[in-house]
Design an enzyme around this catalytic site. Structure first.
Site, PDB file in Angstrom:
ATOM      1  N   ASP A 150       0.185   1.793 -26.661  1.00 13.50           N
ATOM      2  CA  ASP A 150       1.253   1.323 -27.536  1.00 13.50           C
ATOM      3  C   ASP A 150       0.702   0.919 -28.909  1.00 13.50           C
ATOM      4  O   ASP A 150      -0.519   0.933 -29.123  1.00 13.50           O
ATOM      5  CB  ASP A 150       1.946   0.134 -26.843  1.00 13.50           C
ATOM      6  N   GLU A 185       3.669   5.282 -30.581  1.00 13.67           N
ATOM      7  CA  GLU A 185       3.878   4.558 -31.845  1.00 13.67           C
ATOM      8  C   GLU A 185       5.324   4.724 -32.312  1.00 13.67           C
ATOM      9  O   GLU A 185       5.658   4.368 -33.414  1.00 13.67           O
ATOM     10  CB  GLU A 185       2.825   4.924 -32.888  1.00 13.67           C
ATOM     11  N   GLY A 187       7.329   7.036 -33.369  1.00 15.60           N
ATOM     12  CA  GLY A 187       7.867   8.036 -34.304  1.00 15.60           C
ATOM     13  C   GLY A 187       7.745   7.783 -35.793  1.00 15.60           C
ATOM     14  O   GLY A 187       7.747   8.737 -36.566  1.00 15.60           O
ATOM     15  N   ASP A 208      12.581   2.637 -28.507  1.00 12.96           N
ATOM     16  CA  ASP A 208      12.923   2.617 -27.074  1.00 12.96           C
ATOM     17  C   ASP A 208      14.358   3.050 -26.754  1.00 12.96           C
ATOM     18  O   ASP A 208      15.314   2.623 -27.410  1.00 12.96           O
ATOM     19  CB  ASP A 208      12.734   1.201 -26.516  1.00 12.96           C
TER      20      ASP A 208
HETATM   21  C1  GAL Z   1       7.300  -0.899 -26.387  1.00 14.97           C
HETATM   22  C2  GAL Z   1       7.357   0.480 -25.768  1.00 14.97           C
HETATM   23  C3  GAL Z   1       8.083   0.359 -24.452  1.00 14.97           C
HETATM   24  C4  GAL Z   1       7.328  -0.589 -23.561  1.00 14.97           C
HETATM   25  C5  GAL Z   1       7.141  -1.942 -24.235  1.00 14.97           C
HETATM   26  C6  GAL Z   1       6.245  -2.880 -23.445  1.00 14.97           C
HETATM   27  O1  GAL Z   1       6.641  -0.838 -27.596  1.00 14.97           O
HETATM   28  O2  GAL Z   1       8.018   1.365 -26.646  1.00 14.97           O
HETATM   29  O3  GAL Z   1       8.234   1.632 -23.849  1.00 14.97           O
HETATM   30  O4  GAL Z   1       6.076  -0.038 -23.253  1.00 14.97           O
HETATM   31  O5  GAL Z   1       6.589  -1.796 -25.522  1.00 14.97           O
HETATM   32  O6  GAL Z   1       6.049  -4.094 -24.067  1.00 14.97           O
END
Ligand code: GAL
Length: 403
Positions: A150, A185, A187, A208
Site C-alpha cells: 500500500d 497506490e 491510481g 477503494d
Molecule cells: C487502503 C487500501 C485498501 C486496504 C486498506 C487497509 O489504502 O486501498 O484496499 O488495504 O488500505 O488499511
C-alpha cells in the site's frame, strides 16, 4: 567506445525488461483470484477466522473454481521484535503466520499478506519502509506467496513511488521465494505506466471500492461503475507479459452488511448489479478478490461467484483486457479477444429502464457467422449468428461468447 557503451546499456535494459516479462508470466500469468479480508472485516481478523475462510474456500468449491489465494490485508501486524523483525499481533495470531501459511498450503491454497511503502500502514500498523529486504526475507520464511503493498503516509510524487515499489520488488526477487507484488497506490500516479517496470504484477487503478453501483454521495468512495469508467480506457496496459489492472475487491453479496465497503455511501447493490460487477471485472481482466463471508453464503452470490463460464473469460490464457467499443447514455459494449480465436462480448445497460437492443457483430469488427453462447443463462443461442437481439434489464450485463 560510445557505441559499445550504448550497446551495453541497451543489453542491460533489454535484460531487465525480459526478466520482468518472465517474472509476471511465471508469477501471475492470469489475474490472481482469491478472498481478501479488508472490505468486510477491516482489521477485525485472527487466525481462527482465516482458517475457517480457508476451509470454506475449499469446501464451497471456490478453490477448484480458481480462487486459490487467501489474502490477509491490513491489521495483522504486531510491531517489530528486538532485532527489528516484523511480527504478527500475538493476540490475533497466537500460532504465528507460518503456521497459518502451512495450514493454507496443505489445502492447496496460497497466502497473501499486506504492508505499506512508509513507516505506517493506512490503518496505522507497522509498515516496511527501510526494512524492505528484512521484511521480504521474513515473508519468505513464513511461506508467503503474495504481497499487497500500500502507499499511505508516503510522498505524493511519482518518482518516490516508483523507487519505493522497486525497492520492495527487488527485495522480493532476492528473498528466495516466489512472491507476487500487488501495487496499491490507487491510481493517482498512473501505475499502469510504470508499476510493471518497477517489478509489480498488478496495480490498483482506483481508490477503494464501496458496496454501491455508482457514487452519488461524493465522499471519495468508488462504486462499480466509477471503477469501470476509470479502468476501461486502460485496456492496452494489461496482459500476461506486463501485469493486471486491479479494480479492487468484488463486493458481490455484501448487501450493505458492514465493514469498510459500507462506508461513504456503500448501501448495497441488487443481485443484477453484483452480477454486472462480476461480468465487468472478468471482461476487464481484473484480479478477483472476494470479500464476503464465505461461511454464510447466499444462493445468489454463490451462483455469481462460482459461474465457471464467466471465470474462464477472466482467466483466458490470451490475457487481453476487453476494449469498450461503444458508450452511449444507456449502453456500453465491451469486446474481449479470447484464445483459440473466440470472442467475449458484454452488453451493459447503464440506464434505469429495460433496453431493447439489436447488436450486429460486424459493427464491433467481428465479421462472419458465429456460434453464440450466453454465459449467464448457460444457453447456446445460435449456431450461425451475425447479431444478437434481446432485452437488457437495468444495470444488467449480458455476456456472450462467440466461436
Ligand atoms: C487502503 C487500501 C485498501 C486496504 C486498506 C487497509 O489504502 O486501498 O484496499 O488495504 O488500505 O488499511
Amino acid at each position: 567506445m560510445k557505441k559499445i557503451l550504448l550497446m551495453a546499456f541497451a543489453i542491460v535494459n533489454l535484460t531487465s525488461a525480459m526478466a520482468q516479462i518472465s517474472a509476471t508470466k511465471a508469477l501471475a500469468p492470469t489475474p490472481p483470484m482469491g478472498w481478501m479480508t479488508w472490505n468486510l472485516f477491516a482489521d477485525n481478523i485472527d487466525e481462527q477466522m482465516l482458517r475457517e475462510m480457508a476451509d470454506a474456500l475449499v469446501s464451497e468449491g471456490f478453490r477448484d473454481a480458481g480462487y486459490n489465494y487467501l489474502f490477509i490485508d491490513d491489521g495483522w501486524q504486531g510491531g517489530r521484535d528486538n532485532r527489528n523483525n516484523i511480527i504478527a499481533d500475538p493476540k490475533k495470531f497466537p500460532s504465528g503466520i507460518k503456521a497459518l501459511a502451512d495450514y493454507v498450503h496443505a489445502r492447496g491454497l496460497k497466502l497473501g499478506i499486506y504492508s505499506d511503502a512508509a513507516q505506517l500502514t493506512c490503518a496505522g500498523y507497522t509498515a516496511s519502509l527501510g526494512f524492505e529486504q528484512q521484511d521480504a526475507k521474513t515473508f519468505a520464511s513464513w511461506g508467503i506467496d503474495y504481497l499487497k503493498y500500500d502507499y499511505c503516509h508516503a510522498p505524493v510524487d511519482v518518482e518516490t513511488a516508483k523507487l519505493r515499489y522497486k525497492k520492495m520488488a527487488d527485495a522480493l526477487r532476492g528473498c528466495g521465494r516466489d512472491i507476487v507484488l500487488g501495487v496499491c497506490e490507487w491510481g493517482p500516479r498512473k501505475p499502469w505506466l510504470w508499476a510493471s517496470a518497477a517489478g509489480g504484477q498488478l496495480w490498483r487503478t482506483t481508490y477503494d471500492v464501496r458496496d454501491m453501483w455508482i457514487d452519488t454521495v461524493h465522499k471519495g468512495g468508488k462504486g462499480i461503475m466509477d471503477i469501470v469508467e476509470e479502468t476501461a480506457p486502460l485496456h492496452e496496459y494489461a496482459g500476461p507479459e506486463v501485469g493486471w489492472n486491479d479494480m479492487d475487491m468484488l463486493v458481490v453479496g455484501l448487501k450493505g452488511t458492514g465493514g469498510p465497503s459500507s462506508d461513504l455511501g456503500g448501501k448495497g447493490c441488487t443481485d443484477t448489479e453484483y452480477e454486472s460487477q462480476m461480468s465487468l471485472w472478468c471482461m476487464l481482466c481484473s484480479p478477483l478478490a472476494m470479500t464476503n463471508d464465505l461461511r454464510h453464503l447466499g444462493q445468489a452470490e454463490r451462483r455469481i461467484l462460482l459461474n465457471k463460464e464467466i471465470i474462464a473469460i477472466n482467466q483466458d490464457p490470451l490475457g487481453r483486457q476487453a476494449e469498450r467499443k461503444l458508450k452511449t447514455d444507456v449502453l456500453q459494449v465491451f469486446v474481449k479477444p479470447l484464445a483459440e480465436g473466440k470472442w467475449a462480448i458484454a452488453l451493459l445497460n447503464t440506464g434505469d429502464k429495460a433496453l431493447k437492443h439489436h447488436q450486429n457483430f460486424a459493427d464491433l469488427g467481428l465479421e462472419g457467422k458465429y456460434k453464440v453462447r450466453n454465459v449467464w443463462t448457460h444457453q447456446d443461442l445460435s449456431r450461425k449468428a451475425t447479431s444478437w437481439k434481446g432485452t437488457i434489464e437495468p444495470h444488467q450485463t449480458i455476456v456472450l461468447v462467440l466461436e
